[in-house]
Design a protein around this motif. Structure first.
Motif, PDB file in Angstrom:
ATOM      1  N   SER A 116       0.846  -1.190   0.000  1.00  0.00           N
ATOM      2  CA  SER A 116       0.000   0.000   0.000  1.00  0.00           C
ATOM      3  C   SER A 116       0.883   1.241   0.000  1.00  0.00           C
ATOM      4  O   SER A 116       1.959   1.258   0.600  1.00  0.00           O
ATOM      5  CB  SER A 116      -0.899   0.008   1.241  1.00  0.00           C
ATOM      6  N   GLU A 117       0.408   2.281  -0.674  1.00  0.00           N
ATOM      7  CA  GLU A 117       1.079   3.576  -0.611  1.00  0.00           C
ATOM      8  C   GLU A 117       0.627   4.372   0.611  1.00  0.00           C
ATOM      9  O   GLU A 117       1.223   5.408   0.928  1.00  0.00           O
ATOM     10  CB  GLU A 117       0.782   4.386  -1.881  1.00  0.00           C
ATOM     11  N   ASN A 118      -0.401   3.895   1.289  1.00  0.00           N
ATOM     12  CA  ASN A 118      -0.877   4.535   2.507  1.00  0.00           C
ATOM     13  C   ASN A 118      -0.008   4.064   3.664  1.00  0.00           C
ATOM     14  O   ASN A 118      -0.346   3.112   4.384  1.00  0.00           O
ATOM     15  CB  ASN A 118      -2.351   4.195   2.752  1.00  0.00           C
ATOM     16  N   LEU A 119       1.115   4.721   3.851  1.00  0.00           N
ATOM     17  CA  LEU A 119       2.101   4.268   4.825  1.00  0.00           C
ATOM     18  C   LEU A 119       1.581   4.378   6.249  1.00  0.00           C
ATOM     19  O   LEU A 119       1.940   3.576   7.121  1.00  0.00           O
ATOM     20  CB  LEU A 119       3.394   5.056   4.652  1.00  0.00           C
ATOM     21  N   ASP A 120       0.744   5.363   6.525  1.00  0.00           N
ATOM     22  CA  ASP A 120       0.165   5.489   7.865  1.00  0.00           C
ATOM     23  C   ASP A 120      -0.728   4.296   8.181  1.00  0.00           C
ATOM     24  O   ASP A 120      -0.771   3.812   9.322  1.00  0.00           O
ATOM     25  CB  ASP A 120      -0.635   6.786   7.987  1.00  0.00           C
ATOM     26  N   ALA A 121      -1.449   3.807   7.174  1.00  0.00           N
ATOM     27  CA  ALA A 121      -2.313   2.643   7.378  1.00  0.00           C
ATOM     28  C   ALA A 121      -1.481   1.402   7.679  1.00  0.00           C
ATOM     29  O   ALA A 121      -1.856   0.583   8.533  1.00  0.00           O
ATOM     30  CB  ALA A 121      -3.184   2.408   6.144  1.00  0.00           C
ATOM     31  N   VAL A 122      -0.338   1.253   6.989  1.00  0.00           N
ATOM     32  CA  VAL A 122       0.540   0.110   7.255  1.00  0.00           C
ATOM     33  C   VAL A 122       1.100   0.203   8.669  1.00  0.00           C
ATOM     34  O   VAL A 122       1.127  -0.789   9.411  1.00  0.00           O
ATOM     35  CB  VAL A 122       1.684   0.050   6.228  1.00  0.00           C
ATOM     36  N   LYS A 123       1.533   1.394   9.076  1.00  0.00           N
ATOM     37  CA  LYS A 123       2.086   1.565  10.428  1.00  0.00           C
ATOM     38  C   LYS A 123       1.020   1.292  11.480  1.00  0.00           C
ATOM     39  O   LYS A 123       1.306   0.705  12.530  1.00  0.00           O
ATOM     40  CB  LYS A 123       2.665   2.964  10.583  1.00  0.00           C
ATOM     41  N   SER A 124      -0.213   1.685  11.220  1.00  0.00           N
ATOM     42  CA  SER A 124      -1.304   1.408  12.148  1.00  0.00           C
ATOM     43  C   SER A 124      -1.555  -0.092  12.265  1.00  0.00           C
ATOM     44  O   SER A 124      -1.785  -0.618  13.359  1.00  0.00           O
ATOM     45  CB  SER A 124      -2.577   2.117  11.675  1.00  0.00           C
TER      46      SER A 124
END
Length: 222
Positions: A116-124
């Motif tokens: 995913s390019e949504n890095l905040d979602a991956v970190k969450s």
């Protein structure tokens, strides 16, 4: 120019996790040195460079034996995401995650998130992982690799895997302690074949060992 991230068959870096943290300076692959994809000195980004993708897959042993290391490990992986993005501003950065446990852990055996390019979602997603499961000394390392290799890697991306663990794979030649599967993974996955596939796909691999129990597996990986 894009980062120099084309690995050789020996592009396996090992780091002992005395104090797990993201490396501040990317380095060439070497024993006991964690590395990340390197980039050249900043240049004017070309259209092709702007369209280049960096695929980073993070793998974490999430079994109960990782309890005392799990928070630090999760923080390290999240720091790596931030570092890779900061070090490669002209690239499209995609990150995936594989948390693995062991056979018998049911639906909790794997916790995965595709690229995913949504890095905040991956970190969450990483933040929600807990240390649990695992019924003997070795863990389902090969299953974790199988999940990672099955992610939606872009064919022409710069590819990298960062793996943190405290236990080897199943198999009597890897483990001196109790092993419910001394003949290896009951799923039939072989770590040697998986490491060859990483090399064939030009996926740079970094392994962080939390203790000395992984040493035999590390030799196999190299």
């Amino acid at each position: 120019e894009s980062p120099k991230a084309t690995p050789s068959k020996k592009a396996v870096a090992i780091k002992k996790a005395d104090k797990i943290k993201a490396p501040k300076q990317p380095a060439a692959p070497a024993k006991k040195v964690a590395t990340l994809p390197k980039r050249n000195a900043p240049t004017k980004a070309s259209k092709a460079n702007n369209e280049k993708t960096l695929d980073l897959c993070l793998i974490l042993d999430c079994t109960a034996s990782m309890y005392s290391w799990i928070q630090r490990s999760k923080d390290t992986l999240k720091d790596i995401i931030d570092q890779v993005k900061a070090e490669n501003p002209t690239l499209k950065v995609r990150v995936s995650f594989v948390g693995y446990r062991d056979f018998g852990d049911g639906a909790d055996q794997y916790s995965t998130m595709d690229f995913s390019e949504n890095l905040d979602a991956v970190k969450s997603f990483i933040s929600k992982q807990a240390a649990s499961g695992g019924n003997d000394m070795p863990e389902d390392v090969q299953g974790g690799f199988h999940k990672a290799l099955g992610m939606s890697w872009e064919s022409d991306s710069i590819k990298s895997i960062f793996h943190i663990a405290d236990a080897p794979r199943h198999g009597r030649e890897m483990c001196d302690g109790h092993d419910r599967y001394p003949d290896g993974s009951p799923d039939g996955h072989k770590l040697q074949d998986q490491m060859r596939l990483l090399a064939a796909k030009q996926i740079h691999f970094t392994f962080v060992k939390v203790n000395e129990f992984c040493n035999k597996m590390i030799k196999l990986m190299q």
